[in-house]
Scaffold this motif. Sequence first.
Motif, PDB file in Angstrom:
ATOM      1  N   GLN A  24       0.827  -1.211   0.000  1.00 25.76           N
ATOM      2  CA  GLN A  24       0.000   0.000   0.000  1.00 25.76           C
ATOM      3  C   GLN A  24       0.857   1.256   0.000  1.00 25.76           C
ATOM      4  OE1 GLN A  24      -3.156   0.365   2.776  1.00 25.76           O
ATOM      5  NE2 GLN A  24      -3.479  -1.840   2.905  1.00 25.76           N
ATOM      6  N   ASP A  37      -6.691   3.120   2.374  1.00 26.74           N
ATOM      7  CA  ASP A  37      -8.086   3.326   2.781  1.00 26.74           C
ATOM      8  C   ASP A  37      -8.431   4.798   2.588  1.00 26.74           C
ATOM      9  OD1 ASP A  37      -8.024   1.012   5.602  1.00 26.74           O
ATOM     10  OD2 ASP A  37      -8.542   0.702   3.495  1.00 26.74           O
ATOM     11  N   GLU A  56     -11.876   7.882   1.818  1.00 31.00           N
ATOM     12  CA  GLU A  56     -13.277   8.200   2.084  1.00 31.00           C
ATOM     13  C   GLU A  56     -13.703   9.274   1.100  1.00 31.00           C
ATOM     14  OE1 GLU A  56     -14.189  10.913   5.262  1.00 31.00           O
ATOM     15  OE2 GLU A  56     -15.652  11.306   3.680  1.00 31.00           O
ATOM     16  N   ALA A  66     -16.839   4.976   2.908  1.00 32.45           N
ATOM     17  CA  ALA A  66     -15.520   4.362   3.050  1.00 32.45           C
ATOM     18  C   ALA A  66     -15.125   3.672   1.750  1.00 32.45           C
ATOM     19  CB  ALA A  66     -15.530   3.350   4.188  1.00 32.45           C
ATOM     20  N   PRO A  91     -12.287   1.211   0.675  1.00 35.08           N
ATOM     21  CA  PRO A  91     -11.142   0.440   1.179  1.00 35.08           C
ATOM     22  C   PRO A  91      -9.962   0.462   0.212  1.00 35.08           C
ATOM     23  CG  PRO A  91     -13.186  -0.850   1.224  1.00 35.08           C
ATOM     24  CD  PRO A  91     -13.455   0.386   0.426  1.00 35.08           C
ATOM     25  N   ALA A  92      -8.788   0.288   0.766  1.00 32.48           N
ATOM     26  CA  ALA A  92      -7.579   0.267  -0.063  1.00 32.48           C
ATOM     27  C   ALA A  92      -7.726  -0.765  -1.172  1.00 32.48           C
ATOM     28  CB  ALA A  92      -6.362  -0.059   0.799  1.00 32.48           C
ATOM     29  N   HIS A  93      -7.245  -0.413  -2.361  1.00 30.84           N
ATOM     30  CA  HIS A  93      -7.267  -1.255  -3.562  1.00 30.84           C
ATOM     31  C   HIS A  93      -8.648  -1.362  -4.189  1.00 30.84           C
ATOM     32  CE1 HIS A  93      -3.318  -3.369  -2.179  1.00 30.84           C
ATOM     33  NE2 HIS A  93      -3.237  -2.067  -2.228  1.00 30.84           N
ATOM     34  N   SER A  94      -9.593  -0.567  -3.726  1.00 25.65           N
ATOM     35  CA  SER A  94     -10.880  -0.500  -4.422  1.00 25.65           C
ATOM     36  C   SER A  94     -10.732   0.327  -5.679  1.00 25.65           C
ATOM     37  CB  SER A  94     -11.934   0.189  -3.555  1.00 25.65           C
ATOM     38  OG  SER A  94     -12.137  -0.499  -2.361  1.00 25.65           O
TER      39      SER A  94
END
Lengths: 67, 437
Positions: free
Chosen positions: B82, B329, B331, B336, B338-341
């Motif tokens: 990340q 992560d 917003e 929210a 999330p990381a890698h979305s």
Amino acid sequence: MRMSVNRDLCESNAVCIGLLPERLALNDDEVLVVSPEPVSPDLVPAAEQAVLGCPRSALTLVVDTTP
Amino acid sequence: MTVAASPVPDYFHVDPDTVARPQQFYQYARAQGPVFRDPYTGVFILTRYEDIVRTSMDTDTFSACVVATGPFTDFPGPIETQGADLAADLERYHRMGNGRWTIPFLAYDPPLHSRFRKLLSGLFTPRRVSSLAPFIAATCTELLDQVIGSGQMYYSADFAGRLPLIVTTHLFGIGDDIAALFGGARPRRPKSGQPAADHHYPTVPLGHPEFRMGDSPFFGMVADPFRRYIEAFRAEPTDAVMSKIANGHFDDSAEMPTVEELLPVVTQVFGAGTETTTALLKSGMRVLIENPDLQDRLRADRTLIPNFVEEVLRWDSPTKGHFRLAKVDAEISGVAIPAHSMVFMCYHAGDRDEDRFADPNTFDIERGNARQHLAFGHGPHLCIGAHVARLEAQGAFAALIERMANFRLVPGTRMPDPIPSFLLSELGEMRVAFDRT
């Protein structure tokens, strides 16, 4: 209020010119020229758009406190 | 009696109904809340103008690496770390990939992106581009001369598909050999009796879930010719834009990109200038055909043409949206991420945001803030060719309006469907009839 440009960031994309032509222009060397005239209240919305619109975040709208 | 709810439209799998009527899907998504998570792919769809602007500017949080392929991206290696580590992975993959897994340049993040952007941006300023206006006018004259006598044209094959290609090769200062690769010198019409299928597009265009960057014929076709141009311009520099790109240095230093690093970037910029501008010319023609009163207004007052172009860009921008990948992560508007979305910044939806554009579903040729549209994106990746696109579109519609009137579909034909893409908004071929002025 007046427009101020960070010369290290500006790359003459000229998005701002279209949004605030009353205060911003490119000179013959394609360098941004900021008019020294203050940004009057009626121009503030357009100036804020120019600040937001700059892809390099090179512009700021500053409160000019000089008399 | 219970009635089963209609299923959510499957936007990213390009079902024909959603492709033909995307605004219905965007309105549905907006009605669910500020950020809508697509149930089929998990992509977070942004429909609010402000959220799109903010996300475009936040390159610390959001990577552009998935810009055109989103959930269908074939990463060349693992993306497991990340933040700063993710950035290093991506930069390495870009250097390896050379356009194989994602769109060069458009998918780069800072600092890699900034190095190339700076090399290019001085070459596409309004002043440099404004000298193209006479060439654009002359090219429009030539192209329209070829069809004016027949009272009808294949709008893409005869005009909209050709003008951007001719102008872009001229701007770059490269020869007819490049335009000829795309049949740019001659119109390509379907044989008589066949449906007017568009020659211009592969069955699986950019923005189709099955599109694979590595399979794209475009990059393959121009790789060797562009490589030769770059090498030739390095040996003997000229004033041509492509020569200046070929000889550009990073950050005004002594360091230059390698030919292999530069090639995909040049290719992407060249390609971006052609297809999207063609799409714009088609969107504008569609508006004119569906609103004949606008044709008269433009003819009576040519000063309306620039804002007409801006409103077309807002109304139906060639690019429907772009993806971002959350590196950490995040917003957005209280939702929210999330990381890698994956996030889809839907420009088409943002350009109908009533918090930004009053009465957004009305096409208003005199809209005061039309120019604030998202058609060219926002932030560091804002379209570098925006001034060229505007000049071409203004010149094209000025020429069309001047020489022709009463634009309509050829009797017996219909408005074509858009191509099956979640990324590009482009109609297939349209056959346009007209009177001479």
